[in-house]
Motif scaffolding. Structure first.
Motif, mmCIF file in Angstrom:
data_model
loop_
_atom_site.group_PDB
_atom_site.id
_atom_site.type_symbol
_atom_site.label_atom_id
_atom_site.label_comp_id
_atom_site.label_asym_id
_atom_site.label_seq_id
_atom_site.Cartn_x
_atom_site.Cartn_y
_atom_site.Cartn_z
ATOM 1 N N LEU A 155 0.812 -1.219 0.000
ATOM 2 C CA LEU A 155 0.000 0.000 0.000
ATOM 3 C C LEU A 155 0.847 1.272 0.000
ATOM 4 C CD1 LEU A 155 -2.803 -0.970 2.559
ATOM 5 C CD2 LEU A 155 -2.963 -0.901 0.068
ATOM 6 N N ALA A 156 2.174 1.111 -0.076
ATOM 7 C CA ALA A 156 3.107 2.247 -0.106
ATOM 8 C C ALA A 156 3.019 3.091 1.159
ATOM 9 C CB ALA A 156 2.868 3.115 -1.342
ATOM 10 N N ASP A 157 2.694 2.450 2.278
ATOM 11 C CA ASP A 157 2.732 3.120 3.578
ATOM 12 C C ASP A 157 4.124 2.873 4.160
ATOM 13 O OD1 ASP A 157 2.367 4.201 6.058
ATOM 14 O OD2 ASP A 157 0.637 2.971 6.614
ATOM 15 N N TRP A 158 5.099 3.662 3.685
ATOM 16 C CA TRP A 158 6.503 3.372 3.974
ATOM 17 C C TRP A 158 6.850 3.428 5.461
ATOM 18 C CZ3 TRP A 158 6.809 1.205 -0.273
ATOM 19 C CH2 TRP A 158 6.504 1.803 -1.494
ATOM 20 N N PRO A 159 6.415 4.437 6.233
ATOM 21 C CA PRO A 159 6.787 4.452 7.661
ATOM 22 C C PRO A 159 6.295 3.221 8.419
ATOM 23 C CG PRO A 159 5.996 6.610 6.972
ATOM 24 C CD PRO A 159 5.706 5.675 5.844
ATOM 25 N N ARG A 190 11.105 5.951 0.786
ATOM 26 C CA ARG A 190 10.928 7.053 1.742
ATOM 27 C C ARG A 190 12.096 8.037 1.629
ATOM 28 N NH1 ARG A 190 10.505 6.068 8.194
ATOM 29 N NH2 ARG A 190 12.665 5.410 7.880
ATOM 30 N N ASN A 191 13.284 7.608 1.955
ATOM 31 C CA ASN A 191 14.530 8.353 1.746
ATOM 32 C C ASN A 191 14.475 9.812 2.201
ATOM 33 O OD1 ASN A 191 17.219 8.573 0.924
ATOM 34 N ND2 ASN A 191 16.629 9.464 -1.037
ATOM 35 N N HIS A 192 13.923 10.054 3.370
ATOM 36 C CA HIS A 192 13.969 11.415 3.918
ATOM 37 C C HIS A 192 14.156 11.393 5.430
ATOM 38 C CE1 HIS A 192 9.965 11.074 5.733
ATOM 39 N NE2 HIS A 192 9.550 10.537 4.593
ATOM 40 N N TYR A 193 14.376 10.201 5.970
ATOM 41 C CA TYR A 193 14.437 10.058 7.425
ATOM 42 C C TYR A 193 15.863 9.729 7.849
ATOM 43 C CZ TYR A 193 13.511 8.167 12.093
ATOM 44 O OH TYR A 193 13.526 7.925 13.439
ATOM 45 N N VAL A 194 16.266 10.282 8.975
ATOM 46 C CA VAL A 194 17.569 9.981 9.571
ATOM 47 C C VAL A 194 17.313 9.341 10.926
ATOM 48 C CG1 VAL A 194 19.748 10.915 10.403
ATOM 49 C CG2 VAL A 194 18.670 11.898 8.368
ATOM 50 N N ASN A 195 17.837 8.134 11.135
ATOM 51 C CA ASN A 195 17.539 7.408 12.368
ATOM 52 C C ASN A 195 18.374 7.914 13.540
ATOM 53 O OD1 ASN A 195 20.107 6.315 12.014
ATOM 54 N ND2 ASN A 195 19.341 4.412 11.127
ATOM 55 N N GLN A 197 20.933 6.723 14.939
ATOM 56 C CA GLN A 197 22.379 6.613 14.736
ATOM 57 C C GLN A 197 22.903 7.626 13.726
ATOM 58 O OE1 GLN A 197 20.309 3.841 14.614
ATOM 59 N NE2 GLN A 197 20.786 3.326 16.740
ATOM 60 N N GLY A 198 22.009 8.433 13.161
ATOM 61 C CA GLY A 198 22.426 9.435 12.194
ATOM 62 C C GLY A 198 22.536 8.919 10.781
ATOM 63 N N HIS A 199 21.980 7.739 10.497
ATOM 64 C CA HIS A 199 22.065 7.149 9.165
ATOM 65 C C HIS A 199 20.783 7.426 8.387
ATOM 66 C CE1 HIS A 199 24.767 4.110 11.437
ATOM 67 N NE2 HIS A 199 25.477 5.135 11.012
ATOM 68 N N SER A 200 20.936 7.835 7.164
ATOM 69 C CA SER A 200 19.777 8.089 6.312
ATOM 70 C C SER A 200 19.210 6.774 5.795
ATOM 71 C CB SER A 200 20.174 8.987 5.140
ATOM 72 O OG SER A 200 21.122 8.331 4.313
ATOM 73 N N ASP A 201 18.023 6.857 5.200
ATOM 74 C CA ASP A 201 17.369 5.651 4.681
ATOM 75 C C ASP A 201 18.207 4.966 3.611
ATOM 76 O OD1 ASP A 201 15.129 5.791 6.301
ATOM 77 O OD2 ASP A 201 14.039 7.095 4.928
ATOM 78 N N VAL A 202 18.783 5.748 2.700
ATOM 79 C CA VAL A 202 19.533 5.141 1.600
ATOM 80 C C VAL A 202 20.806 4.479 2.111
ATOM 81 C CG1 VAL A 202 20.762 7.293 1.046
ATOM 82 C CG2 VAL A 202 20.462 5.544 -0.706
ATOM 83 N N VAL A 203 21.438 5.050 3.141
ATOM 84 C CA VAL A 203 22.631 4.431 3.725
ATOM 85 C C VAL A 203 22.275 3.093 4.357
ATOM 86 C CG1 VAL A 203 24.317 4.656 5.591
ATOM 87 C CG2 VAL A 203 23.903 6.578 4.054
ATOM 88 N N GLU A 204 21.168 3.069 5.105
ATOM 89 C CA GLU A 204 20.737 1.814 5.723
ATOM 90 C C GLU A 204 20.367 0.779 4.665
ATOM 91 O OE1 GLU A 204 17.441 0.174 8.987
ATOM 92 O OE2 GLU A 204 17.513 2.305 8.441
#
Length: 724
Positions: A155-159, A190-195, A197-204
């Protein structure tokens, strides 16, 4: 909507007489106030109204009990009979939602499994998502977590999907490959969230891709990796968009081929060497190393993570190096020379940063200062040359094979020797006796490259500087356990800091007894590869170092009225040049480019195995992986493109591979490459004169006799043998 007492009576009747009532009659009893059970056939066919939404009474306990009986009837009788309508309007979900809200009885594990299995057959919707969320809040069940994650993904509910995938993988890391791919897809989308640990979505996401073992779905893996890399790299470095494939590209290519054929037929350009600008300019291109380093040095997050590794850890730096000297561009360049830098980076990240400066030690069982100085200075010279060539985009390996003993470096697949010395006569005699062996010399002997094709000069390599560095390294630091201390990173930092200054402003010490000239600077390693870089010269020309390679020019109409003999000579020269271009493309692809593709693949595996998942600073490992992945993809696509062009039936398209290979050859260094470019220049110059001045081949041969004799004298044996 029927009243509860009426509905209760009709449900009792259905339970008592259900085997005598049809499904349609049962549906009428629970939906219509005045059901016509004996209606005509026409009425049953055209006036049967199926409910879209069910209304369940819940004001009293009796209402709830009656509604639960109705839900049971819907699930057991109506849904199987009206399956398509029930699927479309979510009959099962409506009843299940009521049960969860008003039924007091808890669901057993078996019941939850049955519900999950049934929901899996229902259509994906917001109602289904709401039910799974409610079940997840009430029951700690990993199957519910998985079902909710998968539904949220669809359903593209990414969070919501990412949250549940995280929980699922924490509880059970061993999941099917498809689960990881769906999770990674959610992160990249999603690619706009930083967790935390300071890592972005694309890094994870890229970190998870790098940690996958035994990949079965290669196509999905490659697609997600391309996507992740495209999100990490700057747009200027991306070869193509993630979904950049044009479905009409084949049709467009065929139309262009027809257009080119018509153009040649209508204009009667049988004397021209074909050059199709659109094909050449749209061909894949190698990634420029200097541009990579520039972007890596500007990557604030990655460089901050690198500084963190070396700060606040009581690190005693070697002479001339401080923590601010570190940059990701330096790590990238040194990675091309020595993959051990990855091991050192992991060790430093784990709390031992001093290991970063001790990647290698030189054996010295019988320590003697003069012998140690000679050995250490030789090692430092090789390191500086290797690092300098790497910054220009060349592929470097240190010689480790017995059959190449006597060579120091393998540059773009070609074994070479490094000689940092002031003994000019010895090097000249060696170049004369062994012209097939490539030699890289220091700046004090740079003028030798003007006289010997096998000599290349590195303007950043100074004999005086190497000796001074070696002396400083040996002073006050005796050998330990029969090993010499090697200031490996100190050398790299010095070269890295001075490289950009050296490129634009050559600093010559007064006592060097050497005056540079413009042609020498153009051909030197510190400025560009010894054969130079491809630059824009006059119209219709490639300029490769000091060589100008003419690609094509307009044939005037007067050329058509030349005598038949001159036309035949011109056609012969054109055919010869076409052969040389195709032969150059084949040689370049198989001898230079294939080696680089394989080396990049090896380096990519090294980053993946040694760095991915080994350090907490994920931005470092993923950034290095992304850039190396893109470099490998570019090289592989160029190799495949040239192979495809060379396999073309039309020789005019094979020639385009020659032009592209010639343009990309600026990132390679080889004696044979220099010879082939020189040969192309001579033949193209003849062709140019014949088209412009109407000269015959015989007259040109006489005027160029001295150049051909010089070329024959410099013809080299392509087998690399080291003299005893």
């Amino acid at each position: 909507m029927l009243a509860s007492n009426v509905l209760k009576l009709r449900l009792d009747r259905i339970e008592q007489q259900g085997h005598h009532l049809s499904v349609k009659d049962q549906l009428k009893l629970v939906t219509l106030a005045q059901p016509e059970l004996t209606a005509s056939f026409y009425t049953q066919i055209f006036h049967q109204i199926l409910p879209k939404h069910w209304f369940f009474q819940h004001h009293t306990a009796e209402d709830i009990q009656c509604s639960l009986r109705l839900i049971c009837l819907i699930d057991q009788v109506f849904i199987p009979h009206y399956s398509k309508h029930a699927y479309r309007y979510e009959w099962f979900e409506q009843g299940l939602l009521f049960r969860l809200q008003y039924a007091k009885q808890a669901l057993s594990c078996i019941e939850r499994a049955e519900i999950i299995a049934h929901l899996d057959q229902c259509k994906d919707s917001a109602l289904k998502l709401s039910i799974l969320k409610q079940l997840k809040d009430e029951y700690d069940d990993i199957q519910l977590t998985f079902a909710l994650a998968e539904l949220s993904y669809r359903l593209a509910d990414w969070p919501t999907a990412i949250e549940n995938y995280h929980e699922l993988l924490q509880q059970q890391p061993a999941q099917p490959e498809q689960v990881y791919y769906n999770f990674i897809h959610c992160l990249l989308s999603r690619n706009h969230y930083v967790n935390e640990q300071g890592h972005s979505d694309v890094v994870e996401a890229l970190e998870h891709l790098g940690n996958l073992d035994q990949i079965q779905q290669q196509a999905r893996y490659q697609q997600l990796t391309h996507w992740a890399v495209s999100l990490i790299l700057p747009e200027t470095l991306q070869a193509e968009a993630i979904n950049g494939e044009n479905p009409f590209s084949d049709i467009q290519q065929k139309l262009k081929e027809i257009g080119y054929s018509l153009n040649h037929w209508l204009s009667a350009d049988e004397y021209r060497i074909p050059y199709y600008k659109n094909i050449v300019e749209t061909a894949p291109k190698l990634l420029n190393n200097q541009e990579i380093v520039m972007h890596l040095d500007r990557h604030k997050v990655a460089n901050h993570a690198l500084q963190t590794i070396f700060s606040d850890r009581d690190l005693k730096l070697v002479s001339g190096v401080n923590a601010s000297s570190h940059s990701l561009g330096f790590i990238w360049n040194y990675l091309q020379i020595n993959p051990l830098v990855l091991d050192a980076l992991v060790t430093a990240s784990n709390g031992e940063p001093e290991a970063f400066y001790n990647l290698k030690q030189i054996p010295a069982p019988n320590f003697d200062h003069q012998a140690a100085l000679l050995q250490l200075s030789s090692y430092l010279a090789k390191q500086q040359v290797a690092y300098n060539l790497t910054q220009q985009g060349h592929s470097i390996e240190f010689v480790e094979h017995a059959h190449l003993a006597g060579f120091d470096l393998i540059v773009d697949g070609t074994p070479m020797q490094v000689k940092c010395s002031l003994e000019r006569e010895i090097i000249e005699n060696f170049a004369k006796s062994h012209p097939h062996i490539a030699i890289i010399v220091n700046i004090e002997l740079a003028d030798l490259q003007e006289h010997y094709p096998s000599v290349f000069a590195d303007l950043a390599l100074s004999y005086e500087s190497v000796q001074r560095t070696a002396q400083n390294s040996l002073q006050g630091s005796g050998h330990v356990d029969d090993y010499l201390p090697v200031p490996l990173m100190n050398t790299g930092f010095a070269v890295y800091r001075n490289f950009h200054t050296t490129r634009h402003q050559l600093s010559i010490r007064p006592d060097w007894q050497y005056k540079p000239n413009q042609s020498l600077v153009k051909n030197s390693l510190a400025i560009g590869a010894a054969i130079g870089g491809i630059v824009s010269g006059s119209i219709g020309a490639f300029v490769v170092g000091s060589f100008a390679v003419y690609r094509t020019w307009r044939i005037q109409k007067i050329e058509q009225r030349k005598p038949l003999q001159e036309k035949q000579q011109l056609l012969m020269q054109r055919d010869h040049l076409m052969y040389l271009l195709v032969d150059f493309a084949e040689w370049f692809n198989h001898n230079l480019l294939k080696y680089r593709v394989d080396l990049y693949a090896y380096q990519l595996r090294q980053v993946e195995m040694k760095l991915m998942g080994k350090i907490p600073e994920l931005v470092l490992s993923t950034t290095l992986f992304a850039y190396k992945f893109e470099a490998h993809q570019r090289a592989e696509k160029l190799y495949q493109w040239i192979e495809k062009q060379l396999a073309h039936d039309n020789p005019k398209y094979k020639i385009q591979a020659g032009w592209v290979a010639l343009a990309q050859s600026s990132q390679f260094m080889s004696i044979e490459l220099k010879q082939r470019v020189q040969e192309l220049n001579l033949e193209l110059e003849k062709y140019k004169k014949m088209t412009q001045y109407g000269l015959t081949l015989s007259s040109l041969e006489q005027s160029d006799a001295h150049r051909r004799s010089h070329q024959q004298m410099t013809t080299m044996n392509r087998r690399f043998k080291v003299p005893s």
